[in-house]
Design a protein around this motif. Sequence first.
Motif, mmCIF file in Angstrom:
data_model
loop_
_atom_site.group_PDB
_atom_site.id
_atom_site.type_symbol
_atom_site.label_atom_id
_atom_site.label_comp_id
_atom_site.label_asym_id
_atom_site.label_seq_id
_atom_site.Cartn_x
_atom_site.Cartn_y
_atom_site.Cartn_z
ATOM 1 N N UNK A 143 0.849 -1.193 0.000
ATOM 2 C CA UNK A 143 0.000 0.000 0.000
ATOM 3 C C UNK A 143 0.882 1.241 0.000
ATOM 4 N N UNK A 144 0.313 2.334 -0.450
ATOM 5 C CA UNK A 144 0.996 3.626 -0.451
ATOM 6 C C UNK A 144 0.246 4.583 0.456
ATOM 7 N N UNK A 145 0.997 5.288 1.282
ATOM 8 C CA UNK A 145 0.419 6.327 2.128
ATOM 9 C C UNK A 145 0.760 7.683 1.521
ATOM 10 N N UNK A 146 -0.078 8.651 1.729
ATOM 11 C CA UNK A 146 0.228 10.003 1.263
ATOM 12 C C UNK A 146 -0.041 11.008 2.369
ATOM 13 N N UNK A 147 0.733 12.071 2.355
ATOM 14 C CA UNK A 147 0.545 13.149 3.323
ATOM 15 C C UNK A 147 -0.578 14.047 2.824
ATOM 16 N N UNK A 148 -1.530 14.331 3.698
ATOM 17 C CA UNK A 148 -2.666 15.173 3.317
ATOM 18 C C UNK A 148 -2.658 16.458 4.134
ATOM 19 N N UNK A 149 -3.311 17.460 3.609
ATOM 20 C CA UNK A 149 -3.366 18.754 4.288
ATOM 21 C C UNK A 149 -4.189 18.646 5.569
ATOM 22 N N UNK A 150 -3.684 19.236 6.645
ATOM 23 C CA UNK A 150 -4.415 19.238 7.914
ATOM 24 C C UNK A 150 -5.504 20.305 7.845
ATOM 25 N N UNK A 151 -6.773 19.924 7.936
ATOM 26 C CA UNK A 151 -7.846 20.917 7.824
ATOM 27 C C UNK A 151 -7.950 21.799 9.068
ATOM 28 N N UNK A 152 -7.921 23.085 8.855
ATOM 29 C CA UNK A 152 -8.069 24.073 9.924
ATOM 30 C C UNK A 152 -7.202 23.748 11.142
ATOM 31 N N UNK A 153 -5.888 23.777 10.970
ATOM 32 C CA UNK A 153 -5.002 23.445 12.098
ATOM 33 C C UNK A 153 -5.133 24.451 13.239
ATOM 34 N N UNK A 154 -5.061 23.957 14.462
ATOM 35 C CA UNK A 154 -5.122 24.825 15.643
ATOM 36 C C UNK A 154 -3.791 25.547 15.811
ATOM 37 N N UNK A 155 -3.723 26.466 16.789
ATOM 38 C CA UNK A 155 -2.513 27.278 16.962
ATOM 39 C C UNK A 155 -1.304 26.417 17.315
ATOM 40 N N UNK A 156 -1.531 25.373 18.171
ATOM 41 C CA UNK A 156 -0.380 24.557 18.556
ATOM 42 C C UNK A 156 0.117 23.714 17.381
#
Length: 316
Positions: A143-156
């Motif tokens: 299998x292949x994993x991919x990095x995805x955009x973090x939706x609405x990241x918090x300040x930390x």
Amino acid sequence: MSESPDKQGLRNVLLIAQQYLSKNRNVHKKAEQLLDALVEKSLELCNDVDISDIRFTHDELYQLVWSKADSTGKAPSTIRNYRRQLIDLLKDDSSLSLFMIESGCEHLLEFNTDDVKGGAKTTHGLILKSSSNIQTHNISNVVSYKVVRIPKPTWWMKTLMKVELEGINAFWFITVAILCVFSFALIPFFVLKGSFTGIAVGLVLGAILAASTGLFYQMYELMEKGVSKTPNIFTPFRIKNLFFVTTRKPRVKQEVLRPKVIELLAYEGRCGLCGDELFIEKSREFKGRYVGRCAIAPQEHVFSFDHITKQGKHLR
């Protein structure tokens, strides 16, 4: 006298099914127990009768699992109730069927019922169906994993998206570690003073230390394994597979020693066997490694997880 090709083919497929079903007999539910017993009995009869005679009445199927003759007349209704589950266990995309395809079977099993009329008894049995028309191009042991955009990241999250462990950043990591050690050493001193202020200061230091312990375990795991899952308490419900990972700073010219970088990344992957979503979690079974488990078959569809190559291999 040699066996007919059809009989030999049925025997081979039944043996593969038996191999699969024998792995988890201690946790089988009734439908799985019934299928397991049906496979065993069909294999046994392969030695003595023609393939068309490997059929079972309601009473005979009932006796395979419940180990006694039906004296109450409920065998027909009981078997009818389990018929749908038996069909589902042998669907083209079931774990058993996928296992048989992986094992090189050209045919799969199908639960067949002869709904006869005119007083004759209804019979059931396992028959062969072709696997050639089943789409298998998505079945893979990798299998292949991919990095995805973090939706609405918090300040930390924004703060820890990418931290290079060199210069001032490395200094702060070391400084915080030293302060935590001092806090641990000073707690008894303030508490034993007995004054309200001393106890209050000791409790504050204790709270800081408790919070820091979780953070430093996270950092320890990160340094040891190169990957560490973010604590659930800090991770929004909508974000899955969020990890701290260690990588290297991109190479510049002929640079030999590149500093480590801690990144906060979210991963996504699809099961190589059925195409469903993979959840990445730590597994005791695989000695604390992080593995990708299929959302719908977490016990059978398990893959390794490599955050550097973003690849995984089928573990079982």
